[in-house]
Scaffold this motif. Structure first.
Motif, PDB file in Angstrom:
ATOM      1  N   ALA A 127     -38.169  32.903 -70.019  1.00  0.00           N
ATOM      2  CA  ALA A 127     -37.579  32.882 -68.678  1.00  0.00           C
ATOM      3  C   ALA A 127     -38.420  32.091 -67.683  1.00  0.00           C
ATOM      4  N   LEU A 128     -39.558  31.564 -68.121  1.00  0.00           N
ATOM      5  CA  LEU A 128     -40.489  30.946 -67.185  1.00  0.00           C
ATOM      6  C   LEU A 128     -40.081  29.549 -66.732  1.00  0.00           C
TER       7      LEU A 128
ATOM      8  N   LEU B  62     -34.460  36.274 -66.373  1.00  0.00           N
ATOM      9  CA  LEU B  62     -34.700  37.325 -67.361  1.00  0.00           C
ATOM     10  C   LEU B  62     -33.383  37.915 -67.878  1.00  0.00           C
ATOM     11  N   LEU B  63     -32.421  38.097 -66.993  1.00  0.00           N
ATOM     12  CA  LEU B  63     -31.138  38.639 -67.427  1.00  0.00           C
ATOM     13  C   LEU B  63     -30.430  37.680 -68.380  1.00  0.00           C
ATOM     14  N   ASP B  64     -30.553  36.377 -68.128  1.00  0.00           N
ATOM     15  CA  ASP B  64     -29.968  35.399 -69.045  1.00  0.00           C
ATOM     16  C   ASP B  64     -30.631  35.467 -70.411  1.00  0.00           C
ATOM     17  N   VAL B  65     -31.963  35.609 -70.414  1.00  0.00           N
ATOM     18  CA  VAL B  65     -32.697  35.656 -71.682  1.00  0.00           C
ATOM     19  C   VAL B  65     -32.395  36.946 -72.448  1.00  0.00           C
ATOM     20  N   LEU B  66     -32.246  38.045 -71.730  1.00  0.00           N
ATOM     21  CA  LEU B  66     -31.976  39.325 -72.391  1.00  0.00           C
ATOM     22  C   LEU B  66     -30.664  39.324 -73.161  1.00  0.00           C
ATOM     23  N   GLY B  67     -29.755  38.424 -72.800  1.00  0.00           N
ATOM     24  CA  GLY B  67     -28.489  38.357 -73.506  1.00  0.00           C
ATOM     25  C   GLY B  67     -28.482  37.406 -74.688  1.00  0.00           C
TER      26      GLY B  67
ATOM     27  N   VAL C  68     -34.816  34.461 -58.651  1.00  0.00           N
ATOM     28  CA  VAL C  68     -34.775  33.530 -59.779  1.00  0.00           C
ATOM     29  C   VAL C  68     -35.344  34.191 -61.027  1.00  0.00           C
ATOM     30  N   MET C  69     -36.447  34.936 -60.876  1.00  0.00           N
ATOM     31  CA  MET C  69     -37.042  35.633 -62.009  1.00  0.00           C
ATOM     32  C   MET C  69     -36.068  36.644 -62.599  1.00  0.00           C
ATOM     33  N   ARG C  70     -35.422  37.411 -61.769  1.00  0.00           N
ATOM     34  CA  ARG C  70     -34.449  38.387 -62.253  1.00  0.00           C
ATOM     35  C   ARG C  70     -33.302  37.709 -62.993  1.00  0.00           C
ATOM     36  N   SER C  71     -32.757  36.653 -62.392  1.00  0.00           N
ATOM     37  CA  SER C  71     -31.628  35.948 -63.014  1.00  0.00           C
ATOM     38  C   SER C  71     -32.023  35.335 -64.349  1.00  0.00           C
TER      39      SER C  71
END
Length: 315
Positions: A235-236, A204-209, A199-202
């Motif tokens: 992302a939290l 963060l990847l959404d936020v990075l875009g 969930v953390m990875r997903s």
């Protein structure tokens, strides 16, 4: 913020009221009579009737429900049918096992998942990301009771670093007590860490875009700096949701692990109460666990508002 909090408190109160009615109704309609179970199939009718009167089972269900709820509001959970001791004392004794175990497991889960999720997100598509995702997939797939037995086999039987089961007790000292909880906490934490890391990875990847991340990069921040300064906080929100649900699961859903390690916690108490048809214990413990779940969700809602102030303006 005050208005937002009051709305959440009202929702919490209504949820508890509905939950108490559902729990009482479901448990009361379950087959089996506690008095018949205690006395056996050869019990005389007059003896059975006397025991039902002593236990308060001959009182109308509505009156029993109101008495039960009123008692809980004052801290009186009634008296166990089987052990003839106050249910509140039984819960308090076992809470000192289940609550530290849940907090221990949640701490381990978070300490493992946050670095793993951040590491995987910062190396998307690279070998490090693939390795982390493979490990988390394995962690999700492996049943925690099987993993618990493997931990016992390796660290208790073969290496003899830990005891195979039982709880030393807090009166023996903090170290021995925590050692008794270490293997159960690991067995509970690793599957939850796998879920949380994904969930953390997903997230963060959404936020990075997002556009604001591209703006931060355009202002001269490196990818790592933008991730830590701006990406992590945004992302939290989904991560907080999972943490809240995990704590509720770890507190209420550790029956099997407590059975494997023979821990005198709430899960084992519920299991024993169900086996002996000790309805008052089952109702009280389940209601307490529901209360814990709802309160954790309430705290998570407040954490949402702290992390994302936009939520307060929508209520």
């Amino acid at each position: 913020m005050l208005r937002y909090t009051l709305k959440r408190l009202l929702s919490l109160t209504l949820s508890l009221a509905v939950a108490s009615m559902v729990i009482f109704a479901v448990i009361e309609v379950a087959p089996g009579d506690p008095a018949s179970f205690m006395l056996g199939v050869n019990a005389q009718p007059d003896t059975l009737a006397a025991l039902r009167t002593e236990l308060g089972l001959d009182v109308p269900k509505t009156e029993r429900y109101l008495t039960w709820v009123g008692g809980m509001l004052t801290g009186d959970f009634g008296t166990s049918y089987t052990y003839r001791t106050p249910v509140s004392q039984m819960i308090a004794d076992r809470m000192w096992v289940s609550l530290p175990l849940a907090l221990y497991a949640l701490t381990l889960s978070t300490l493992i998942a946050f670095p793993a999720g951040i590491y995987a997100a910062s190396r998307r598509g690279k070998p490090g990301d693939i390795a982390v995702m493979g490990a988390t997939q394995l962690g999700v797939a492996v049943p925690n009771f099987w993993f618990a037995m493997m931990l016992v086999l390796v660290f208790a039987i073969n290496l003899r670093w830990f005891n195979a089961g039982g709880f030393a007790g807090w009166d023996k000292g903090f170290g021995p007590a925590m050692q008794s909880l270490t293997l159960p906490a690991i067995a509970l934490a690793l599957p939850q860490a796998a879920i949380l890391a994904r969930v953390m990875r997903s997230a963060l990847l959404d936020v990075l875009g997002e556009d604001f991340m591209r703006t931060a990069r355009a202002k001269g921040l490196s990818r790592r700096q933008a991730l830590w300064r701006h990406g992590l906080r945004n992302a939290l929100i989904p991560v907080l949701t999972i943490i809240g649900l995990q704590f509720s699961f770890l507190l209420a859903g550790s029956i099997i692990i407590e059975q494997v390690f023979y821990l005198p916690g709430l899960g084992r108490l519920v299991f024993q109460a169900i086996s002996s048809r000790d309805l008052i214990v089952v109702e009280s413990v389940v209601m307490l666990l529901v209360f814990a779940v709802i309160v954790v969700n309430f705290v998570v809602d407040l954490a949402y508002a702290a992390v994302d102030p936009r939520l307060k303006s929508r209520t």
